[in-house]
Design an enzyme around this catalytic site. Structure first.
Site, mmCIF file in Angstrom:
data_model
loop_
_atom_site.group_PDB
_atom_site.id
_atom_site.type_symbol
_atom_site.label_atom_id
_atom_site.label_comp_id
_atom_site.label_asym_id
_atom_site.label_seq_id
_atom_site.Cartn_x
_atom_site.Cartn_y
_atom_site.Cartn_z
ATOM 1 N N ARG A 180 0.869 -1.189 0.000
ATOM 2 C CA ARG A 180 0.000 0.000 0.000
ATOM 3 C C ARG A 180 0.903 1.234 0.000
ATOM 4 O O ARG A 180 1.410 1.609 1.050
ATOM 5 C CB ARG A 180 -0.888 -0.044 1.250
ATOM 6 C CG ARG A 180 -2.078 0.889 1.204
ATOM 7 C CD ARG A 180 -2.664 1.079 2.612
ATOM 8 N NE ARG A 180 -1.842 1.976 3.394
ATOM 9 C CZ ARG A 180 -1.711 1.934 4.725
ATOM 10 N NH1 ARG A 180 -2.361 1.024 5.428
ATOM 11 N NH2 ARG A 180 -0.951 2.799 5.357
ATOM 12 N N HIS B 204 -3.630 4.690 4.511
ATOM 13 C CA HIS B 204 -4.754 3.738 4.519
ATOM 14 C C HIS B 204 -5.975 4.341 3.809
ATOM 15 O O HIS B 204 -6.587 3.721 2.934
ATOM 16 C CB HIS B 204 -5.099 3.353 5.960
ATOM 17 C CG HIS B 204 -6.359 2.564 6.079
ATOM 18 N ND1 HIS B 204 -6.470 1.265 5.626
ATOM 19 C CD2 HIS B 204 -7.578 2.900 6.580
ATOM 20 C CE1 HIS B 204 -7.710 0.835 5.853
ATOM 21 N NE2 HIS B 204 -8.388 1.804 6.428
ATOM 22 N N TYR C 17 3.338 5.760 11.558
ATOM 23 C CA TYR C 17 3.605 4.381 11.991
ATOM 24 C C TYR C 17 4.482 3.561 11.046
ATOM 25 O O TYR C 17 4.726 2.392 11.306
ATOM 26 C CB TYR C 17 2.285 3.640 12.257
ATOM 27 C CG TYR C 17 1.310 3.644 11.099
ATOM 28 C CD1 TYR C 17 1.452 2.765 10.032
ATOM 29 C CD2 TYR C 17 0.240 4.533 11.075
ATOM 30 C CE1 TYR C 17 0.562 2.765 8.979
ATOM 31 C CE2 TYR C 17 -0.661 4.554 10.023
ATOM 32 C CZ TYR C 17 -0.492 3.670 8.980
ATOM 33 O OH TYR C 17 -1.369 3.675 7.930
HETATM 34 C C1 LIG Z 1 -15.472 -5.544 11.020
HETATM 35 C C2 LIG Z 1 -14.574 -4.361 10.935
HETATM 36 N N1 LIG Z 1 -13.687 -4.114 11.913
HETATM 37 C C3 LIG Z 1 -12.876 -3.054 11.836
HETATM 38 C C4 LIG Z 1 -12.947 -2.193 10.774
HETATM 39 C C5 LIG Z 1 -12.030 -0.988 10.706
HETATM 40 N N2 LIG Z 1 -11.064 -1.185 9.619
HETATM 41 C C6 LIG Z 1 -11.189 -0.555 8.441
HETATM 42 S S1 LIG Z 1 -9.978 -0.970 7.373
HETATM 43 C C7 LIG Z 1 -9.242 -1.976 8.495
HETATM 44 C C8 LIG Z 1 -7.970 -2.716 8.146
HETATM 45 C C9 LIG Z 1 -8.138 -3.725 7.080
HETATM 46 O O1 LIG Z 1 -6.893 -4.191 6.664
HETATM 47 P P1 LIG Z 1 -6.747 -5.166 5.459
HETATM 48 O O2 LIG Z 1 -7.734 -6.265 5.554
HETATM 49 O O3 LIG Z 1 -5.320 -5.532 5.373
HETATM 50 O O4 LIG Z 1 -7.178 -4.266 4.189
HETATM 51 P P2 LIG Z 1 -6.479 -2.957 3.606
HETATM 52 O O5 LIG Z 1 -7.157 -1.769 4.225
HETATM 53 O O6 LIG Z 1 -5.040 -3.007 3.922
HETATM 54 O O7 LIG Z 1 -6.738 -3.003 2.141
HETATM 55 C C10 LIG Z 1 -9.957 -1.993 9.694
HETATM 56 C C11 LIG Z 1 -9.558 -2.763 10.883
HETATM 57 C C12 LIG Z 1 -13.900 -2.474 9.768
HETATM 58 N N3 LIG Z 1 -14.010 -1.722 8.669
HETATM 59 N N4 LIG Z 1 -14.684 -3.557 9.857
#
Ligand SMILES: Cc1ncc(C[n+]2csc(CCOP(=O)(O)OP(=O)(O)O)c2C)c(N)n1
Ligand SMILES: [Mg+2]
Length: 377
Positions: free
Chosen positions: A277, A281, A290
């Protein structure tokens, strides 16, 4: 890969025969696949489509459009014309590669970072902007009618993918569901439950784990001590494979093979695509808090677009004027989509009631009527 979890032991328990005190009952291996190195040089033989400019150049064009659209979306958010937006900068090869491997009638269940896949499948840029502008009508695609809306809750769409794949299997209609999800999503219970049911029911579903090394501020290392995310498939009794997610040829080929097996009734597969990435985010994040700048700059040397451009240029399939013409064309397309987004009339306030219930309960109905009066005024 061979995984025969427990079968020998179970047989021996039943027959009462145990030959040794200890034995290995299951072994497995995870393959890693890459066709182009980071400088764009082929490593060994390419798959057939990788030798055909009519197949490869469109992938490059789609990745370019995705990157330019993405940059414009970030700019729109920065100027107050879009809500919070998750950039897919650096991850274009995963999205375009997986979409190029899918059949038109297959069903994509995307997260919020597969803009490149959505565009390839015919979701319009205006629809994507509408969605991120807070207008749910952006998920009412004019193109791939059966594809799912962007899934914001992490991993909840994995369960839905199993449902979609079950319906496909029951109907014998030879389609597959493709569930794209992040590295962080593979820690969720929804994901593990889905892997289990997908394996035991031999569902026609392919999971593409878009491993961009971060789940907001949680690094891949802090996320799990599993050596690969691909091996999480083994617990479900099916194959997992790693690919270089910055090599679009590897992504497309690995996903295409998995889809072919799933379509032929051989069950699910998991492809872990290793990428990075490059952006924050979302537009609400500041990743400098971080992660080290050096980590990001190292990853820029592995990004997917330059590698593909070097590959097609070296073969004489692409030159400077092609590049300039493409940039011009993409700019026009993006600006036309932005202009169309600006002219979409807002939804009436009453829309918040319209898709919740078949028959609106009396209390909500009276609220709706109040709002509808305000709308008229
Ligand atoms: C059920 C749930 N818990 C927490 C969140 C908050 N949240 C949004 S993005 C994220 C991280 C996701 O990481 P990843 O699966 O690696 O996807 P990326 O954003 O890196 O594409 C979190 C914890 C959420 N959207 N849904
Ligand atoms: Mg991630």
């Amino acid at each position: 890969m061979t995984a025969v979890a427990g079968s020998n032991v179970t047989r021996e328990l039943i027959t009462g025969r145990q030959t040794t005190t200890e034995q290995t009952v299951a072994t497995f291996q995870i393959r890693y696949r890459r066709y182009l190195d980071p400088s764009g040089k082929p490593i060994g033989d390419l798959p057939e489509f990788g030798r055909n400019p009519n197949e490869v150049v469109p992938l490059y064009k789609a990745m370019t459009l995705t990157r330019m659209f993405d940059a414009r979306a970030v700019a729109l958010q920065r100027t107050g014309r879009l809500g919070t937006y998750p950039s897919c900068l650096g991850q274009e090869a995963v999205a375009v590669g997986l979409a190029a491997a899918m059949g038109e009638d297959d069903v994509l269940l995307p997260t919020y970072r597969e803009q490149g896949a959505q565009l390839w499948r015919g979701v319009t840029m205006t629809e994507i902007l509408q969605f991120w502008g807070g207008d749910e009508r952006g998920s009412h695609y004019t193109g791939p009618r059966r594809d799912f809306p962007v899934c914001i809750p992490i991993a909840s769409h994995a369960v839905q993918a199993a449902g979609v794949a079950t319906a496909m299997k029951l109907r014998h209609d030879h389609r597959i569901a493709l569930c794209a999800l992040g590295d962080g999503a593979t820690s969720k219970g929804d994901f593990f439950e889905t892997v289990n049911v997908a394996g035991v029911w031999k569902l026609p579903v392919v999971f593409v784990v878009n491993n961009n090394q971060w789940a907001i501020s949680v690094s891949r290392q802090a996320q799990t001590s599993a050596e690969t995310l691909a091996q999480k498939a083994i617990a479900g009794g099916f194959e997992g494979e790693q690919v270089d997610g910055n090599d679009v040829i590897a992504v497309r080929q690995a996903v295409a093979e998995a889809i072919e097996r799933a379509r032929a009734g051989q069950g699910p597969a998991l492809i872990e695509a290793l990428t990075y990435r490059l952006a924050d985010h979302t537009t609400a994040d500041d990743a400098r808090r971080y992660r080290a700048e050096e980590e990001v700059s190292t990853q820029w040397s592995r990004e997917p677009m330059r590698r593909l451009r070097s590959f097609i240029a070296a073969l004489g399939w692409w030159n400077k004027s092609d590049e300039e013409a493409l940039i011009r064309k993409c700019k026009e397309k993006v600006e036309a989509a932005v202009a169309a987004y600006f002219t979409v009339p807002p939804e009436p306030l009453t829309a918040i009631f319209d898709h919740l219930y078949e028959n609106l309960p009396a209390t909500l109905d009276s609220q709706r009527q109040t709002i509808s009066g305000e709308d008229d005024g």
